[in-house]
Enzyme design. Sequence first.
Site, PDB file in Angstrom:
ATOM      1  N   LEU A  53       0.812  -1.213   0.000  1.00  0.00           N
ATOM      2  CA  LEU A  53       0.000   0.000   0.000  1.00  0.00           C
ATOM      3  C   LEU A  53       0.848   1.267   0.000  1.00  0.00           C
ATOM      4  O   LEU A  53       0.314   2.365  -0.164  1.00  0.00           O
ATOM      5  CB  LEU A  53      -0.920   0.015   1.233  1.00  0.00           C
ATOM      6  CG  LEU A  53      -1.821  -1.208   1.418  1.00  0.00           C
ATOM      7  CD1 LEU A  53      -2.568  -1.122   2.749  1.00  0.00           C
ATOM      8  CD2 LEU A  53      -2.802  -1.336   0.263  1.00  0.00           C
ATOM      9  N   TYR A 103       1.944  11.124 -11.936  1.00  0.00           N
ATOM     10  CA  TYR A 103       1.447  10.192 -10.925  1.00  0.00           C
ATOM     11  C   TYR A 103       0.909   8.922 -11.587  1.00  0.00           C
ATOM     12  O   TYR A 103       1.253   7.799 -11.205  1.00  0.00           O
ATOM     13  CB  TYR A 103       0.355  10.862 -10.088  1.00  0.00           C
ATOM     14  CG  TYR A 103      -0.308   9.942  -9.092  1.00  0.00           C
ATOM     15  CD1 TYR A 103       0.392   9.434  -8.003  1.00  0.00           C
ATOM     16  CD2 TYR A 103      -1.652   9.583  -9.233  1.00  0.00           C
ATOM     17  CE1 TYR A 103      -0.223   8.591  -7.084  1.00  0.00           C
ATOM     18  CE2 TYR A 103      -2.273   8.745  -8.314  1.00  0.00           C
ATOM     19  CZ  TYR A 103      -1.555   8.254  -7.245  1.00  0.00           C
ATOM     20  OH  TYR A 103      -2.157   7.417  -6.345  1.00  0.00           O
ATOM     21  N   LYS A 107       2.232   4.948 -11.347  1.00  0.00           N
ATOM     22  CA  LYS A 107       1.365   3.853 -10.925  1.00  0.00           C
ATOM     23  C   LYS A 107       1.306   2.765 -11.993  1.00  0.00           C
ATOM     24  O   LYS A 107       1.330   1.566 -11.682  1.00  0.00           O
ATOM     25  CB  LYS A 107      -0.044   4.383 -10.617  1.00  0.00           C
ATOM     26  CG  LYS A 107      -0.153   5.117  -9.297  1.00  0.00           C
ATOM     27  CD  LYS A 107       0.101   4.178  -8.124  1.00  0.00           C
ATOM     28  CE  LYS A 107      -0.215   4.794  -6.784  1.00  0.00           C
ATOM     29  NZ  LYS A 107       0.054   3.859  -5.665  1.00  0.00           N
ATOM     30  N   ASN A 132     -11.142   7.516  -6.005  1.00  0.00           N
ATOM     31  CA  ASN A 132     -10.964   8.288  -4.773  1.00  0.00           C
ATOM     32  C   ASN A 132     -11.471   7.477  -3.579  1.00  0.00           C
ATOM     33  O   ASN A 132     -12.595   6.983  -3.593  1.00  0.00           O
ATOM     34  CB  ASN A 132     -11.746   9.596  -4.852  1.00  0.00           C
ATOM     35  CG  ASN A 132     -11.249  10.491  -5.971  1.00  0.00           C
ATOM     36  OD1 ASN A 132     -10.266  11.196  -5.813  1.00  0.00           O
ATOM     37  ND2 ASN A 132     -11.923  10.449  -7.109  1.00  0.00           N
ATOM     38  N   PRO A 281     -42.344  15.029  40.567  1.00  0.00           N
ATOM     39  CA  PRO A 281     -43.302  14.179  41.301  1.00  0.00           C
ATOM     40  C   PRO A 281     -44.685  14.811  41.351  1.00  0.00           C
ATOM     41  O   PRO A 281     -44.842  16.007  41.609  1.00  0.00           O
ATOM     42  CB  PRO A 281     -42.670  14.083  42.696  1.00  0.00           C
ATOM     43  CG  PRO A 281     -41.207  14.258  42.461  1.00  0.00           C
ATOM     44  CD  PRO A 281     -41.107  15.258  41.354  1.00  0.00           C
ATOM     45  N   GLY A 282     -45.712  13.987  41.082  1.00  0.00           N
ATOM     46  CA  GLY A 282     -47.096  14.436  41.149  1.00  0.00           C
ATOM     47  C   GLY A 282     -47.574  15.195  39.922  1.00  0.00           C
ATOM     48  O   GLY A 282     -48.765  15.549  39.844  1.00  0.00           O
TER      49      GLY A 282
END
Length: 369
Positions: A53, A103, A107, A132, A281-282
Amino acid sequence: MKILVTGAKGFIGKNLIFELKNRKYDDILEFDKDNDLGQLDEFCKDADFVFHLAGVNRPKDQSEFMEGNFGLTSILLDYLKKQGNTCPVMISSSTQAKLDNAYGESKKAGEDLLFSYGEETGAKVLVYRFPNVFGKWCRPNYNSAVATFCYNVANGLDIQVNDPSVVMNLVYIDDVVNELIGALEGNANITGAFCEVPVVHTITLGEIVDLIYSFKKSREDRSVPKISDGFTKKLYSTYLSYLPNDKFNYDLKMNVDQRGSFTEFIKTPDRGQVSVNISKPGITKGNHWHHTKNEKFLVVSGKGVIRFRMLNSDEVLEYFVSGDKMEVVDIPPGYTHNIENLGEVDMVTIMWVNESFDSEKPDTYFLEV
């Protein structure tokens, strides 16, 4: 199995190694630019599979493309031949190998070298021409527009889009890693001479930018994107990975009164919204009904009762609820309903409703149970 990974600290390499370890591949030989070539030679003696890689994407000088992408491949293959090791070799190439640029040429040269090596030695070679690649841990402001846009937007920086109509083909890092591990296990996705990741997303640059900005806005309006679309789901995960370390949190608006509080947590475009209701509460809350809107109540702390009455009936139904025994109570349309805290501490209820609140169409009508 001993697995050699070159470019081990790079974007794909790091993701691959963590997932290999998740799957109990523990004997991984990691090589990166910080290691010396003598160590690569030793690794080539022991490797049972090679993920090559390592490469150069954005050098200071274009001549470094050939040195980094062709030269290191040549060294790797020479070491394998020296060690008499004909294990399978996978190489990370690019769709730019078809293009006429420095590039792409470097490759392509690496690809050709690997194909020749395979013919010469009989070793299995796997050449992946990646488009990509995007996902967590990709370096921004380097060679990925997606990484750069996510990083800049998440960090409040400007981005520049020269042509929003440019069409991009992208593969997600998890799909790449799954494919590479499939190749390791003998199940590479091969088309002709090359291998490929089967899941490719095609989208314009402008659409990507719009999505990323919508992710930023979602934290302001308490929404989450529609992630049934696979690409949006992956891009949203990618965006979150670029949040600054001190910005993982964001505030919610608590509507507080003497009865307790009500806070909207999440809104969605197609799956309603989730809120947190705290009752003292209540206290009794509700006493209203809906034509179409429906809800689900889940008491997670405290205890109380949820009461229902159909509009044309005098019969009152009661469901006693408690955080000690979590259960969901559906609130159907056509029933006026309320919820009362029967305990001595605050009662906390998670409430889901099938549509986000619209002040112009609230579909909520007061009526005592």
